[in-house]
Design an enzyme around this catalytic site. Structure first.
Site, PDB file in Angstrom:
ATOM      1  N   ASP A 101       0.866  -1.179   0.000  1.00 43.70           N
ATOM      2  CA  ASP A 101       0.000   0.000   0.000  1.00 43.70           C
ATOM      3  C   ASP A 101       0.901   1.228   0.000  1.00 43.70           C
ATOM      4  OD1 ASP A 101      -1.993  -1.871   0.409  1.00 43.70           O
ATOM      5  OD2 ASP A 101      -2.840  -0.880   2.163  1.00 43.70           O
ATOM      6  N   SER A 241       7.605   5.097   5.737  1.00 40.67           N
ATOM      7  CA  SER A 241       8.766   4.468   5.121  1.00 40.67           C
ATOM      8  C   SER A 241       8.624   4.497   3.611  1.00 40.67           C
ATOM      9  CB  SER A 241       8.916   3.023   5.603  1.00 40.67           C
ATOM     10  OG  SER A 241       8.883   2.970   7.013  1.00 40.67           O
TER      11      SER A 241
END
Length: 295
Positions: A101, A241
């Site tokens: 995602d 991240s």
């Protein structure tokens, strides 16, 4: 067409860190690995469990989407597993899939093995610290997946193949938000892990997981050997991240909207397992079939 989002507004805290003289001094401290490791230890302790309910409420997380389990710490919650049926993987070998995602930006790799992000030229030799490997991607694609704190933080293999091994590159831990990308070469300054993937359908790809501020750990469950499409590769502990996927020239026909949206400073929303491109041969066949149908 997929949802495309403008770059988020810069929080006051990041304006302070990345745009003021005193903030830059503070930044030198908080981007050090030891501080993120310390924060990671807290997030993996039982003391952090009390943060879970507040986090769910703050971000409106629908817990019915995830496998029910008891979380012993915040990181156990943050790396929670989604119900598999909500992230199906297309097993058609011509389908090129998103590994996670996130919000996608896509760049063509220019002569000299460079791609430009927010005014900074990134050099693949510096990113990978391997000139021979970097040379494989001349004229290819660099696809950047930015995971926000509300995204599903497990990532998967886009195709079957063989992993050659995993290399960790030390560095600092800047945030991966656009505000930092405008001030620092985040992708080549941050800690990162590099895995070369000899895939069944898309040539030799290289996947780079980039750590970020207050991310305690990048965990790769598979570092070498055979893997299959849709197998879990690893996960990030708490924080935003980034995953960078490097693709050789003429191996993937990426959906055009990704490049166009990136040129317009838009990030494109994708889900793990979603088809985001095709093999060039399959794309050509699709176009021919469409032309024949329209006649």
């Amino acid at each position: 067409m997929r949802e495309a989002r403008p770059q988020p507004a810069t929080p006051k805290s990041l304006k302070f860190l990345y745009n003021t003289a005193f903030g830059s001094l503070v930044l030198r401290l908080i981007t050090r690995r030891w501080l993120s490791k310390l924060a990671g230890k807290y997030m993996s302790s039982r003391l952090s469990k009390r943060k879970i309910k507040k986090y769910i409420k703050k971000y409106g997380i629908d817990m019915s989407c995830f496998i029910e389990e008891e979380y012993k710490c915040f990181n156990a919650f943050f790396t929670r597993r989604i119900k598999p049926e909500l992230r199906p993987f297309d097993m058609d070998g011509d389908a090129f899939l998103s590994p996670c995602d996130g919000l996608v930006s896509a760049y063509n790799i220019e002569p000299g093995l460079k791609f430009n992000v927010k005014g900074f030229d990134y050099d693949l030799n510096t990113l990978l610290r391997d000139e021979e490997l970097a040379s494989r991607y001349d004229g290819g694609l660099c696809i950047v997946f930015r995971l926000t704190v509300t995204d599903y933080h497990r990532y998967f293999f886009t195709d079957g193949g063989t992993a050659r091994g995993n290399k960790f590159i030390k560095g600092r831990l800047h945030t991966v938000q656009p505000a930092a990308l405008q001030k620092k070469r985040v992708f080549t300054e941050n800690c990162r892990e590099v895995t070369v993937l000899d895939t069944d359908h898309f040539g030799t790809m290289t996947q780079v997981e980039v750590g970020a501020m207050m991310v305690g750990r990048i965990s790769n469950a598979v570092k070498e050997g055979r893997f299959e499409r849709g197998d879990e590769k690893g996960w990030f502990d708490f924080g935003g991240s980034t995953i960078i996927l490097l693709v050789e020239k003429d191996k993937v026909a990426l959906d055009e909207e990704f490049i166009e949206n990136t040129k317009n400073d838009l990030e494109t929303v994708v889900k793990c397992g979603e088809t985001i491109g095709r093999s060039p041969e399959a794309q050509a066949a699709d176009l021919q079939a469409a032309e024949e149908t329209s006649v």
